[in-house]
Design a protein around this motif. Sequence first.
Motif, mmCIF file in Angstrom:
data_model
loop_
_atom_site.group_PDB
_atom_site.id
_atom_site.type_symbol
_atom_site.label_atom_id
_atom_site.label_comp_id
_atom_site.label_asym_id
_atom_site.label_seq_id
_atom_site.Cartn_x
_atom_site.Cartn_y
_atom_site.Cartn_z
ATOM 1 N N ARG A 6 2.508 -1.819 5.666
ATOM 2 C CA ARG A 6 2.369 -0.590 6.369
ATOM 3 C C ARG A 6 2.060 0.258 5.367
ATOM 4 O O ARG A 6 2.451 -0.091 4.561
ATOM 5 C CB ARG A 6 3.336 -0.263 7.382
ATOM 6 N N LEU A 7 1.021 2.040 6.255
ATOM 7 C CA LEU A 7 1.432 1.896 4.828
ATOM 8 C C LEU A 7 2.541 3.263 4.245
ATOM 9 O O LEU A 7 3.441 3.796 5.186
ATOM 10 C CB LEU A 7 -0.112 3.212 5.111
ATOM 11 N N THR A 8 2.861 3.394 3.153
ATOM 12 C CA THR A 8 3.574 4.239 3.128
ATOM 13 C C THR A 8 3.820 4.756 1.859
ATOM 14 O O THR A 8 2.821 4.878 0.761
ATOM 15 C CB THR A 8 5.256 3.131 2.328
ATOM 16 N N THR A 9 4.100 5.930 2.646
ATOM 17 C CA THR A 9 3.947 7.680 1.346
ATOM 18 C C THR A 9 5.488 7.896 1.553
ATOM 19 O O THR A 9 5.726 8.284 1.822
ATOM 20 C CB THR A 9 2.503 8.308 1.797
ATOM 21 N N LEU A 10 4.930 7.930 -0.661
ATOM 22 C CA LEU A 10 6.038 9.415 -0.627
ATOM 23 C C LEU A 10 5.916 10.854 -1.414
ATOM 24 O O LEU A 10 5.462 11.043 -2.167
ATOM 25 C CB LEU A 10 6.748 8.732 -2.057
ATOM 26 N N VAL A 38 12.916 1.594 -0.805
ATOM 27 C CA VAL A 38 12.292 1.851 0.150
ATOM 28 C C VAL A 38 11.951 0.479 0.709
ATOM 29 O O VAL A 38 11.061 -0.442 -0.281
ATOM 30 C CB VAL A 38 11.361 2.721 -0.161
ATOM 31 N N ILE A 63 1.606 5.163 -1.214
ATOM 32 C CA ILE A 63 0.499 6.772 -1.642
ATOM 33 C C ILE A 63 2.074 7.493 -2.231
ATOM 34 O O ILE A 63 2.429 7.484 -1.387
ATOM 35 C CB ILE A 63 -0.739 7.487 -0.871
ATOM 36 N N THR A 64 2.096 7.654 -3.310
ATOM 37 C CA THR A 64 3.369 9.005 -4.196
ATOM 38 C C THR A 64 2.640 10.027 -4.718
ATOM 39 O O THR A 64 1.527 10.094 -4.865
ATOM 40 C CB THR A 64 3.679 8.139 -5.045
ATOM 41 N N ASP A 87 10.258 -1.630 3.183
ATOM 42 C CA ASP A 87 9.932 -2.141 5.058
ATOM 43 C C ASP A 87 9.738 -3.053 5.439
ATOM 44 O O ASP A 87 9.118 -3.843 5.257
ATOM 45 C CB ASP A 87 9.118 -1.414 5.033
ATOM 46 N N SER A 112 3.879 3.924 13.834
ATOM 47 C CA SER A 112 3.714 1.661 13.878
ATOM 48 C C SER A 112 2.714 1.722 12.694
ATOM 49 O O SER A 112 2.923 0.482 11.897
ATOM 50 C CB SER A 112 2.759 1.624 14.767
ATOM 51 N N ASP A 113 1.634 2.242 11.741
ATOM 52 C CA ASP A 113 0.862 1.987 10.693
ATOM 53 C C ASP A 113 1.027 2.942 9.687
ATOM 54 O O ASP A 113 0.711 2.604 8.764
ATOM 55 C CB ASP A 113 -0.678 1.868 11.213
ATOM 56 N N ALA A 114 2.022 3.301 9.894
ATOM 57 C CA ALA A 114 1.987 4.444 8.340
ATOM 58 C C ALA A 114 3.841 4.809 8.307
ATOM 59 O O ALA A 114 3.794 5.611 9.747
ATOM 60 C CB ALA A 114 0.907 6.103 7.981
ATOM 61 N N LEU A 115 4.228 5.069 7.414
ATOM 62 C CA LEU A 115 6.003 5.583 6.761
ATOM 63 C C LEU A 115 5.014 6.867 5.653
ATOM 64 O O LEU A 115 4.851 6.653 4.620
ATOM 65 C CB LEU A 115 6.201 4.078 6.943
ATOM 66 N N MET A 116 6.453 7.660 6.227
ATOM 67 C CA MET A 116 6.163 9.277 5.106
ATOM 68 C C MET A 116 7.385 9.215 4.572
ATOM 69 O O MET A 116 8.438 9.594 5.975
ATOM 70 C CB MET A 116 5.501 10.409 5.631
ATOM 71 N N ILE A 117 7.611 9.769 3.458
ATOM 72 C CA ILE A 117 9.233 9.739 3.216
ATOM 73 C C ILE A 117 9.431 11.372 2.155
ATOM 74 O O ILE A 117 8.545 11.064 1.563
ATOM 75 C CB ILE A 117 10.126 8.586 2.308
ATOM 76 N N ILE A 120 -1.043 14.321 0.743
ATOM 77 C CA ILE A 120 -1.175 13.324 0.987
ATOM 78 C C ILE A 120 -2.380 13.063 2.030
ATOM 79 O O ILE A 120 -3.325 11.957 1.951
ATOM 80 C CB ILE A 120 -0.205 12.328 1.733
ATOM 81 N N GLU A 138 0.684 -1.225 -0.270
ATOM 82 C CA GLU A 138 -0.017 -0.251 -0.148
ATOM 83 C C GLU A 138 1.170 0.845 0.384
ATOM 84 O O GLU A 138 1.885 1.600 0.882
ATOM 85 C CB GLU A 138 -0.947 -0.009 1.567
#
Lengths: 478, 478
Positions: A317-321, A329, A303-304, A331, B333-338, B350, A301
Amino acid sequence: MTLIPVIMSGGTGSRLWPVSRENHPKPFITLPDGDNLLRKTLRRASALNHVTEILTVTQQSLLFKTEDEYQKEAPLSVPCHYVLEPVRRNTAAAVTAAALSVAARHGNEAQILVLPADHLIEDQEAFTQAVQEAQIMVAQGFHVTFGITPTSAETSFGYIQANQLSPVSKGFKTTGFIEKPELRVAQDLIQSGDCYWNSGIFCFNVGVLLQDLALHAPEVLRTVEQAINNNTSITLSNQVTRLDAKSLALTPDISIDYALMEKSDLVAVLPCDFSWNDIGSWRAMSELVPEDQFGNRLIGEVITHQSSKNYVQSKSRLTTLVGVEDLIVIDTSDALMIAHKNHSQGVKEIVTALKKSAHPTHLQHQTGSRPWGTFCVLEEGNNFKIKRIVVKPGGSLSLQMHYHRSEHWVVVSGIAKVVNDDQELLLDTNESTFIRAGHKHRLENPGLIDLVLIEVQSGHYLGEDDIVRFDDLYGRHH
Amino acid sequence: MTLIPVIMSGGTGSRLWPVSRENHPKPFITLPDGDNLLRKTLRRASALNHVTEILTVTQQSLLFKTEDEYQKEAPLSVPCHYVLEPVRRNTAAAVTAAALSVAARHGNEAQILVLPADHLIEDQEAFTQAVQEAQIMVAQGFHVTFGITPTSAETSFGYIQANQLSPVSKGFKTTGFIEKPELRVAQDLIQSGDCYWNSGIFCFNVGVLLQDLALHAPEVLRTVEQAINNNTSITLSNQVTRLDAKSLALTPDISIDYALMEKSDLVAVLPCDFSWNDIGSWRAMSELVPEDQFGNRLIGEVITHQSSKNYVQSKSRLTTLVGVEDLIVIDTSDALMIAHKNHSQGVKEIVTALKKSAHPTHLQHQTGSRPWGTFCVLEEGNNFKIKRIVVKPGGSLSLQMHYHRSEHWVVVSGIAKVVNDDQELLLDTNESTFIRAGHKHRLENPGLIDLVLIEVQSGHYLGEDDIVRFDDLYGRHH
């Protein structure tokens, strides 16, 4: 001609950390297509002609994990044998052990095909064809290395020089091995037109190999012979040979290239073109995933926003760029790695640092596998630890006891057969029991679906080494 | 002169996602120094002279969370009052409600100091001094805005133009408000030398403010008056006024700047210099952390290799950087932001996307707070959910019942008083009980230390809305 594929499942693949761990090496990593390199290698081996057995050389600690993977491919048409290494040694020891093991069962005329378990080969037909050509060269008395036509001046591969004046069937005698050259040297080698990448795939006649080892690597041969002769076959099966640790420890820790191939006159290279990839970095892995309109390759999951040309692998886990490019990346539940694409080889340095500091993330994942199933540490707190335990149908943990911790067990799926002190009970979904410290206990799954159990451990010492095993299905007593 | 600081704890601070969530907005975020902006604001307010009460205007759902934070600062020398907004409105409604609430208790001569709860002010002495100067200007009949001397052409702030020809004590009458100008306009404004950033801190005489609102924002005043008059004081305390939702919903959703300050003749700006920072982005947050030799600012367990000028905030997992620079990495713990440092404002996009798709990570963290303590979802599986529940000493969950789920409770720390159907029992550490679906139950902490309990829920429907509350310490019945 009898051909025994030998699957070499050795190294860790630290450049694929944090997904690869010492206890979960590269052949076991789930690829973007859901498969893994070990199972692909097994299928590749069993699809060959005239295969009467598949031999796997691997670490002792990986036997159950390997068998688990192989079972997913069942039914296999050929029996699987194993040689287990109780200590890590390089490829010279592994190839020698394989040769001795095969010679004992199939005689000196048998051929072995050494297959690293962590390579990707796309074109099975071309591969099968190449193996047939290699077998012809082997029958002519050569050790055959499979050479890959280079597509770039890679500095992380070894190179083989072919003697274009001495053809051997479809291959050539070799004039030299060049291990991981500098960029300029690699460029020159490619320019020369007679160099190939050393794929690590070899074909041997067992008798010729052992003779040549006696000549060029007598110390390797002598110690591995001892390790085989003093082997302890483990209880489960006579298809498993566990090398003697003391003898193996005396074996020189060198590669088969260095021990034999660079010295022998009998080496020939077979130029191959079956779309070979050793997935030597996250960058190489990323290329297995299709890209979106922004050149991002995304698993999980993600989102960019204003981001392009990134590779993200994130399963839980949600990953956002936001506004980034050319990143890798990766995780996992206990470790996150962010690398620039051009530095994907640097991941190795991180693993070296982690190993030096004995950080748990170099060794294993939070989810571990056991012969009976898997366990995952959900949380560790002050004097308590929570695990999710999944027991396969028919699986059974050892009859055991802990001095310092008690355990609450809650069945959340399936059915459990439990020994708790002098009681034996069946726990259905949503039932629970309490195991006091000092009480013998055992957990089994008598059902037909996975048993999922939540274990809440409680006590002042919760180390995994507080365990006394009385009886174990899988021969583990310590 | 009576001065009532009004702490405005409204917005979410979506540019600080994923640490800020709708239910865990910016004032509550733990800063690198371990403190948070809400407590800092409370201390700043209570350190002022002549303060007889502190009034907080916040969302209804944040009352218990706010009280929890305030209790950490106890003993406070002044009583705390609250105005709760059952629906979100802009600052015009909040300031008007505060003015009416203060007027009712302290009369029209009282002064209020409006303090956003999410700003950082380093120099308390300069701030106290500025407030004293503002009070003098207010006594002369002005609404005072605190203007910050600009240090760069920020485009995310409002600007106030001072009329340098009309001094008012240490300040000036204003000639205009410019909301978030374009870069070129911002540059011109700074060049002019008579412009200040609008800090959002104001000082008013309550009577003058209400008169001026009647003139310039009669609709706001009328509807907020209704919302106050129809308020429902909640059971806990008469220091809490809950505005009437229906009346408040009719209030125009506009800022106090737009509703009053841009229109009134009574506005004066006080130039201030007390080291003000609204921490409007992760970039601003990062600057609160000291940098290492490579310019990295790192919170948590972080290993870097050939990486520089990054900001990493990671509390529960190892984070590694390889060959990257200028990144902001925020791990929860549930979301990562780069994000790239130059795109730290893009985080907002986002959050907008997450909100649109009703993604749970825009709303709340996996760890939630309740009046009685906190809970954290450790894992959700097929038909089961595992929570860690921490109940404060004296805390009590409501007497409740679930139709669709049963619950296993294991006490791992402290002591629990439990009602389970018709039984009442004390569970010590390492004891457990089982609550059947349909059975009334209650959990209390009668002890002096935190009660930590692991709850394993089991059932075909595990939604939080499967709860019937019979009795609740905190007045929650649905």
